[in-house]
Design a protein around this motif. Structure first.
Motif, PDB file in Angstrom:
ATOM      1  N   GLY B 332       0.819  -1.201   0.000  1.00 26.23           N
ATOM      2  CA  GLY B 332       0.000   0.000   0.000  1.00 26.23           C
ATOM      3  C   GLY B 332       0.856   1.254   0.000  1.00 26.23           C
ATOM      4  O   GLY B 332       0.647   2.176  -0.800  1.00 26.23           O
ATOM      5  N   ALA B 333       1.861   1.281   0.880  1.00 26.14           N
ATOM      6  CA  ALA B 333       2.688   2.485   1.000  1.00 26.14           C
ATOM      7  C   ALA B 333       3.436   2.754  -0.303  1.00 26.14           C
ATOM      8  O   ALA B 333       3.502   3.894  -0.778  1.00 26.14           O
ATOM      9  CB  ALA B 333       3.669   2.325   2.155  1.00 26.14           C
ATOM     10  N   PHE B 334       3.986   1.714  -0.911  1.00 25.51           N
ATOM     11  CA  PHE B 334       4.720   1.939  -2.167  1.00 25.51           C
ATOM     12  C   PHE B 334       3.780   2.323  -3.307  1.00 25.51           C
ATOM     13  O   PHE B 334       4.149   3.096  -4.189  1.00 25.51           O
ATOM     14  CB  PHE B 334       5.532   0.704  -2.540  1.00 25.51           C
ATOM     15  N   LEU B 335       2.571   1.800  -3.284  1.00 21.83           N
ATOM     16  CA  LEU B 335       1.610   2.199  -4.309  1.00 21.83           C
ATOM     17  C   LEU B 335       1.300   3.683  -4.177  1.00 21.83           C
ATOM     18  O   LEU B 335       1.141   4.380  -5.185  1.00 21.83           O
ATOM     19  CB  LEU B 335       0.332   1.380  -4.189  1.00 21.83           C
ATOM     20  N   VAL B 336       1.222   4.153  -2.946  1.00 20.71           N
ATOM     21  CA  VAL B 336       1.001   5.591  -2.759  1.00 20.71           C
ATOM     22  C   VAL B 336       2.184   6.362  -3.342  1.00 20.71           C
ATOM     23  O   VAL B 336       2.005   7.350  -4.058  1.00 20.71           O
ATOM     24  CB  VAL B 336       0.798   5.933  -1.275  1.00 20.71           C
ATOM     25  N   LEU B 364      -5.383  10.130  -0.967  1.00 20.16           N
ATOM     26  CA  LEU B 364      -4.056   9.510  -0.978  1.00 20.16           C
ATOM     27  C   LEU B 364      -3.353   9.743   0.364  1.00 20.16           C
ATOM     28  O   LEU B 364      -2.729   8.831   0.921  1.00 20.16           O
ATOM     29  CB  LEU B 364      -3.246  10.136  -2.110  1.00 20.16           C
ATOM     30  N   ALA B 365      -3.487  10.980   0.862  1.00 21.78           N
ATOM     31  CA  ALA B 365      -2.839  11.291   2.138  1.00 21.78           C
ATOM     32  C   ALA B 365      -3.447  10.470   3.261  1.00 21.78           C
ATOM     33  O   ALA B 365      -2.735   9.968   4.137  1.00 21.78           O
ATOM     34  CB  ALA B 365      -2.979  12.781   2.442  1.00 21.78           C
ATOM     35  N   ALA B 366      -4.762  10.299   3.224  1.00 27.62           N
ATOM     36  CA  ALA B 366      -5.408   9.516   4.282  1.00 27.62           C
ATOM     37  C   ALA B 366      -4.919   8.077   4.240  1.00 27.62           C
ATOM     38  O   ALA B 366      -4.618   7.481   5.282  1.00 27.62           O
ATOM     39  CB  ALA B 366      -6.921   9.567   4.115  1.00 27.62           C
ATOM     40  N   ALA B 367      -4.802   7.514   3.022  1.00 29.37           N
ATOM     41  CA  ALA B 367      -4.320   6.137   2.904  1.00 29.37           C
ATOM     42  C   ALA B 367      -2.897   6.035   3.440  1.00 29.37           C
ATOM     43  O   ALA B 367      -2.558   5.118   4.194  1.00 29.37           O
ATOM     44  CB  ALA B 367      -4.386   5.686   1.459  1.00 29.37           C
ATOM     45  N   MET B 368      -2.070   7.010   3.068  1.00 30.79           N
ATOM     46  CA  MET B 368      -0.682   6.976   3.527  1.00 30.79           C
ATOM     47  C   MET B 368      -0.638   7.099   5.047  1.00 30.79           C
ATOM     48  O   MET B 368       0.180   6.434   5.708  1.00 30.79           O
ATOM     49  CB  MET B 368       0.090   8.136   2.879  1.00 30.79           C
ATOM     50  N   ALA B 369      -1.522   7.927   5.608  1.00 29.72           N
ATOM     51  CA  ALA B 369      -1.554   8.067   7.072  1.00 29.72           C
ATOM     52  C   ALA B 369      -1.906   6.731   7.715  1.00 29.72           C
ATOM     53  O   ALA B 369      -1.317   6.341   8.730  1.00 29.72           O
ATOM     54  CB  ALA B 369      -2.569   9.135   7.472  1.00 29.72           C
ATOM     55  N   VAL B 370      -2.850   6.023   7.107  1.00 27.60           N
ATOM     56  CA  VAL B 370      -3.216   4.705   7.642  1.00 27.60           C
ATOM     57  C   VAL B 370      -2.004   3.780   7.603  1.00 27.60           C
ATOM     58  O   VAL B 370      -1.690   3.094   8.589  1.00 27.60           O
ATOM     59  CB  VAL B 370      -4.382   4.108   6.836  1.00 27.60           C
ATOM     60  N   SER B 450      -6.380  -2.084   0.721  1.00 28.65           N
ATOM     61  CA  SER B 450      -5.424  -2.378   1.795  1.00 28.65           C
ATOM     62  C   SER B 450      -5.591  -1.399   2.945  1.00 28.65           C
ATOM     63  O   SER B 450      -5.460  -1.788   4.111  1.00 28.65           O
ATOM     64  CB  SER B 450      -3.988  -2.380   1.268  1.00 28.65           C
ATOM     65  N   ALA B 451      -5.893  -0.133   2.634  1.00 28.81           N
ATOM     66  CA  ALA B 451      -6.077   0.829   3.732  1.00 28.81           C
ATOM     67  C   ALA B 451      -7.290   0.449   4.574  1.00 28.81           C
ATOM     68  O   ALA B 451      -7.236   0.511   5.808  1.00 28.81           O
ATOM     69  CB  ALA B 451      -6.241   2.237   3.176  1.00 28.81           C
ATOM     70  N   LEU B 452      -8.356   0.033   3.912  1.00 27.84           N
ATOM     71  CA  LEU B 452      -9.542  -0.344   4.674  1.00 27.84           C
ATOM     72  C   LEU B 452      -9.265  -1.569   5.534  1.00 27.84           C
ATOM     73  O   LEU B 452      -9.675  -1.647   6.683  1.00 27.84           O
ATOM     74  CB  LEU B 452     -10.712  -0.644   3.723  1.00 27.84           C
ATOM     75  N   TRP B 453      -8.554  -2.520   4.943  1.00 29.14           N
ATOM     76  CA  TRP B 453      -8.262  -3.740   5.696  1.00 29.14           C
ATOM     77  C   TRP B 453      -7.406  -3.440   6.915  1.00 29.14           C
ATOM     78  O   TRP B 453      -7.569  -4.033   7.968  1.00 29.14           O
ATOM     79  CB  TRP B 453      -7.575  -4.749   4.778  1.00 29.14           C
ATOM     80  N   LEU B 454      -6.476  -2.492   6.733  1.00 30.46           N
ATOM     81  CA  LEU B 454      -5.579  -2.174   7.844  1.00 30.46           C
ATOM     82  C   LEU B 454      -6.239  -1.290   8.892  1.00 30.46           C
ATOM     83  O   LEU B 454      -5.769  -1.194  10.005  1.00 30.46           O
ATOM     84  CB  LEU B 454      -4.328  -1.475   7.333  1.00 30.46           C
ATOM     85  N   SER B 455      -7.326  -0.633   8.515  1.00 25.10           N
ATOM     86  CA  SER B 455      -8.060   0.065   9.565  1.00 25.10           C
ATOM     87  C   SER B 455      -8.779  -1.020  10.347  1.00 25.10           C
ATOM     88  O   SER B 455      -8.476  -2.184  10.206  1.00 25.10           O
ATOM     89  CB  SER B 455      -9.017   1.078   8.947  1.00 25.10           C
ATOM     90  N   VAL B 456      -9.716  -0.675  11.156  1.00 25.82           N
ATOM     91  CA  VAL B 456     -10.252  -1.654  12.102  1.00 25.82           C
ATOM     92  C   VAL B 456     -10.780  -2.946  11.483  1.00 25.82           C
ATOM     93  O   VAL B 456     -10.864  -3.958  12.159  1.00 25.82           O
ATOM     94  CB  VAL B 456     -11.378  -1.016  12.950  1.00 25.82           C
ATOM     95  N   ILE B 457     -11.096  -2.928  10.191  1.00 24.13           N
ATOM     96  CA  ILE B 457     -11.711  -4.120   9.598  1.00 24.13           C
ATOM     97  C   ILE B 457     -10.836  -5.363   9.770  1.00 24.13           C
ATOM     98  O   ILE B 457     -11.333  -6.471   9.959  1.00 24.13           O
ATOM     99  CB  ILE B 457     -12.008  -3.869   8.103  1.00 24.13           C
TER     100      ILE B 457
END
Lengths: 517, 477
Positions: B332-336, B364-370, B450-457
């Motif tokens: 996820g991070a590298f995709l960002v 994009l920033a929110a995903a990177m923050a996650v 991936s960001a959603l999965w890494l959040s609480v889900i």
């Protein structure tokens, strides 16, 4: 009400609100956030109304085996109920307080506040050790954003300091939790509360928890993040930080450290008393010389929290009940004081005390409310501060008269710095032109001030409403601590009250409730 | 022998599919991106399906040189999935410069990594490792006109050769003193008194493997190679080979050296703590996002090694869960990072250019923050969970001081992760324009998922993960 997952609903409402805030745009997000927090507040009132005082220790319990290794286990007792009420009561006021003050990225701001609310009430509801930890730590993220994005000039430094300081404390607690789970074989908090950990282990676990909770509290000497965070945070951020986040530490003391490690608590009582005594006197003196209003109130918070810790470690009913009332009272009053600072900061954009003066002339309503909250902070009888301080000092005196003496000095110093602040800001000559031009409270500010003032008075006049739900829980903790409790230096001996007088006393309620033992 | 062939379907599919892709590229030309990319993707998907079909089989093939088991299966699925994503995202990056060698090399690398993950013999171990490494050297210097890329490839090759030498030396010592290259045989020989030769063998093998997982002090190549290699290749390096090398290391340590716990545990503990601390401290001053992520990978390897140091099944479960979460986060991070292009379409790698990203590209920033909070292990993000598992394993293995040291050092790591977030959210916009990249539907979907999965889900998947990782780890015990 039984069976209905009201606690989960209370967590879901602000969460949904937070997600909505991110997408509806700046203007709408204010209303969404206000609606969500008010709905949560209504749910909280329903919760309180349905709470069975004197009933089961844990009520509204929910259990779902969602995570395999640990559970989605929620439930509240009286202490948790009161702290949840404090959170849901302050939250709509915080949203209102930031209504005009926050102008950029409002949607994100409101979302962060709502997430903050989820996390805070989640901490008080969690009945599973890991779930508790997750909520406890999760609070760092929204607060980091709130301080860092919408804070003052030095906000980045303050946000980093806040984050890293509190994280460093928390991780040690995590290791302690792992050890506890391995030892007791469960993550269930009610079970752990009655598990007897070996005495040697208790000391280490206690110290690890202490490392985390003392930072959250914050206790001297690890309080230095607090003044920075408060000064830089936006008004509503300070309100929620002082109002609720500072209570997490004391809640952890009472929920985990004291009942789970009673022997270690007794053994290390001197440490808590010592740090508390230093904190009361030292931070009060520091507060006396501040020239920044927010910093002054921040230091006063540290002093108040020190009385809370001393009260908790008195190990008796009055001390702990008093500490709890100080927590609630301080939650309302310090939030109100930060809001008072926010009101004039919005008008003049400075927190320097010297820039003000003579506000009583052109802002009479403001001066009145500020006076009320100042008095409540000092602990004037009739306000919430008095009940808590009196009860906890009574309890502390029973444990140690020296500690009680030093803590009382702190209260005198507290009167000094608060009155000195009030005099410089509100009284004096109204000479400065820009101060003269400041208008009095507007409708929105009235809406925030009135409920805060009402609760501060209610708690001062009839604290039984707040004490009654918590009494049973305090008794449980005191009973758990009883075997380990060291003898105090008070040597209490029961007198011989006249029968008639004893009858009359019960009517006074709270202040004597614990004295009957 | 023929019966054995039926059990190595994944490897066979990859070999044949890789060759077909190579031929397609050769005969149809580099311009037919869609065709050879599809061929490589299908190959990986088919190989993954074959792994799933073999689930539950637990045996060894070819005279015990290669094992077919749940542990290898878990690692292979992760490797194939990561390789799949790395092929998927490449054409947009190379934009015209894409050549058929890229997917082919990744498929062959995946083949080598699969062999690494299932090796049960020092010789198969080495064959798999070198197959992967050779492909990786070429991939690192894939943009041959780019000076940094060539430098990265050369550096990787020289240092990789050195590490292979150390590994071979260790292997020869182990063989010399135990008389066998078979893991089970080595384990049997280690049951007794350890002589100095065996200890030297253990040290050299672990040093060689430490290079592959980029554990401190064998990490020097990582930042340079990550920075120099083309970003999709870096994405690949940071994900799939980490899984393979970690799985290999776990198998060697537990399977072959299991009885000599006292000898290797202290080495692993040192590698773990050194990686966590140096990975965290080294990252602080970085100005290039790829270098920073390189240090982050070193840091994360340190946490995985804590689980391995426990030497228990619980620890291995922790390592496997960690690998999964780490791969998702890193991809996820590298995709960002891949999405960050300035107005002229040039890649942006400098961290100061990220300033104010949350106002230009909020999603994009929110995903990177996650991803950053998750890498730092802050709950409620899912990155917390594997960290919890490895620390729990360490505590239960009576390594409390290690757990305490590791977790305190993790706070240092948190500093630079939140510094990235500070850059994106707190700072004012930088001068570099980062226009919205249209049409990156695949990338956006992967990032979002991936960001959603890494959040609480992600927490909802713990029961499944626990079962899968437990059955995979049980193979080794």
């Amino acid at each position: 009400m039984s069976g209905f997952p009201i606690l989960s609903l209370m967590l879901a409402v602000p969460l949904v609100g937070a997600i909505a805030c991110l997408f509806v745009g700046d203007k709408m997000s204010r209303f969404v956030a206000l609606g969500a927090t008010l709905a949560t507040f209504v749910l909280g009132c329903i919760l309180w109304a349905n709470f069975d005082i004197g009933g089961a220790q844990w009520q509204f319990t929910e259990r779902a085996d969602l995570f395999g290794r640990f559970q989605w286990a929620l439930g509240i007792d009286g202490m948790a109920l009161m702290l949840i009420m404090l959170s849901v009561f302050l939250m709509p006021l915080c949203i209102l307080a930031s209504w005009d003050a926050i102008k950029s990225r409002v949607g994100l701001y409101m979302a962060m506040f709502l997430i903050m609310e989820v996390v805070m009430i989640g901490v008080f509801m969690a009945q599973d050790l890991l779930l508790f930890y997750i909520f406890f730590e999760a609070g760092l993220i929204p607060m980091y954003f709130i301080i860092g994005i919408w804070g003052g000039a030095n906000r980045k430094y303050a946000a980093f300091k806040f984050f890293l300081y509190t994280l460093l404390g928390s991780v040690l607690m995590l290791i302690a939790m792992i050890v506890m789970i391995a030892e007791a074989g469960t993550t269930d908090i009610p079970t752990l509360l009655n598990y007897d950990f070996p005495a040697g282990m208790q000391t280490w676990l206690w110290l690890a928890f202490f490392a985390s909770l003392a930072v959250k509290m914050p206790m001297w000497p690890v309080h230095t993040w607090l003044p920075d965070a408060h000064v830089q945070a936006p008004t509503a951020g300070s309100m929620i930080l002082a109002g609720v986040l500072l209570k997490l530490g004391a809640y952890g003391f009472l929920r985990f450290m004291m009942p789970m490690f009673p022997d270690a608590s007794a053994q290390l009582m001197w440490l808590v008393f010592g740090l508390s005594m230093v904190a009361v006197v030292y931070t009060s003196l520091v507060a006396l010389v501040q020239s920044d209003m927010k910093k002054l109130i921040a230091y006063s918070s540290v002093a108040h929290m020190a009385i809370v810790t001393a009260g908790l470690f008195a190990f008796n009913q009055q001390g702990i009940e008093g500490a709890l009332i100080i927590m609630l009272s301080h939650g309302v009053v310090s939030a109100a004081l930060f809001f008072c600072v926010g009101v004039i900061y919005d008008r003049l954009h400075t927190r320097e005390i010297d820039r003000y003066g003579g506000l009583a002339v052109n802002m009479p309503a403001y001066a009145l409310f500020f006076m009320l909250f100042t008095m409540a902070s000092i602990g004037l009888p009739g306000t919430s501060g008095f009940v808590g301080e009196f009860l906890s000092l009574l309890g502390i005196y029973e444990a140690s008269s020296v500690v009680a003496f030093v803590c009382t000095t702190g209260i005198i110093l507290g009167a000094a710095y608060m009155l000195y602040l009030y005099r410089r800001v509100v009284f004096g000559e109204l000479t400065k032109d820009d101060v003269k031009a400041m208008p009095d409270l507007n409708a929105r500010e009235w809406t925030i001030m009135v409920p805060l003032a009402a609760v501060a008075l209610w708690m001062g006049v009839y604290p039984e409403s707040f004490l009654a739900p918590m009494r049973g829980d305090v008794t449980t903790v005191v009973a758990r601590l009883a075997p380990a409790k060291p003898a105090g230096d008070a040597h209490l001996a029961a007198g011989k009250p006249k029968p008639a007088a004893a009858q009359g006393e019960t009517a006074h309620g709270s202040a004597h409730a614990g004295g009957a033992k | 022998m023929t019966a054995d062939l039926a059990l190595i379907w994944p490897e066979l599919i990859l070999t044949i599919g890789g060759l077909i892709t190579l031929m397609l590229g050769t005969f149809l030309g580099d311009r037919q991106v869609g065709i050879y990319q599809l061929s490589a993707l299908l190959t990986l998907a088919a190989a993954a399906a074959a792994v799933v079909a073999l689930f539950g089989v637990e045996t060894t093939v070819f005279s015990g040189t290669l094992s077919v088991d749940g542990f290898g299966g878990f690692a292979k699925l992760l490797i194939y999935a990561a390789s799949f994503v790395c092929i998927l995202i490449a054409p947009r990056f190379f934009s015209g410069g894409m050549r058929a060698e890229y997917p082919t090399l990744i498929v062959f690398a995946a083949l080598g990594m699969g062999i690494m993950a299932s090796a049960r013999d020092l010789m198969t171990l080495y064959v798999g490792l070198e197959l992967n490494s050779l492909a990786a050297y070429v991939l690192a210097s894939f943009m041959r006109t780019d000076e940094r890329s060539s430098e990265a490839g050369l550096k990787y090759f020289v240092l990789g050769a050195l590490a292979s030498g150390m590994l071979l030396y260790g292997i020869s010592l182990l063989y010399g003193f135990t008389g066998t290259t078979d893991f089970a045989g080595i384990a049997a020989a280690m049951g007794g008194q350890l002589n100095i030769g065996l200890i030297f063998g253990i040290v050299f093998v672990l040093a060689g493997l430490g290079f592959k997982v980029s554990a401190v002090p064998f990490h020097m190549w990582t930042p340079d190679v990550y920075e120099g290699a083309p970003t999709p290749v870096t994405t690949f390096f940071a994900s799939a080979p980490k899984v393979a090398a970690m799985a290999l290391m776990t198998r060697v340590v537990i399977d072959a050296m299991g009885p000599a716990l006292g000898a290797w545990q202290q080495i692993i503990i040192f590698l773990a703590l050194a990686s966590i601390i140096l990975g965290a401290v080294g990252a602080i001053g970085q100005k290039n996002i790829k270098r920073l992520l390189a240090y982050s990978s070193i840091n994360n390897v340190g946490f995985m090694l804590i689980g391995l140091a426990a030497g228990t099944q619980q620890g291995v479960e922790g390592v496997l869960t960690y690998l999964l979460v780490y791969v998702v986060t890193t991809l996820g991070a590298f995709l960002v990072v891949l999405q960050l292009r300035d107005a002229d379409g040039n890649q942006i790698e400098s961290i100061p250019a990220l300033a104010g990203l949350s106002q230009r590209r909020p999603g994009l920033a929110a995903a990177m923050a996650v991803f950053m909070f998750s890498l730092a292990g802050i709950p409620p993000l899912f990155g917390f969970w594997p960290k919890y598992l490895v620390f729990e394993a360490a505590v239960n293995a009576n390594l409390v001081p290690l757990a305490v040291a590791g977790i305190v050092a993790s706070v240092i790591g948190a500093f630079y992760y939140i510094a990235i977030i500070k850059m994106m959210y707190f700072d004012d916009k930088s001068d570099t324009e980062i226009p919205a990249g249209g049409g990156a539907i695949v990338e956006d979907a992967v990032i979002t998922a991936s960001a959603l999965w890494l959040s609480v889900i992600g927490y909802l998947f713990i029961p499944v993960l626990a079962v899968v990782s437990a059955s995979a780890a049980a193979v080794l015990f």
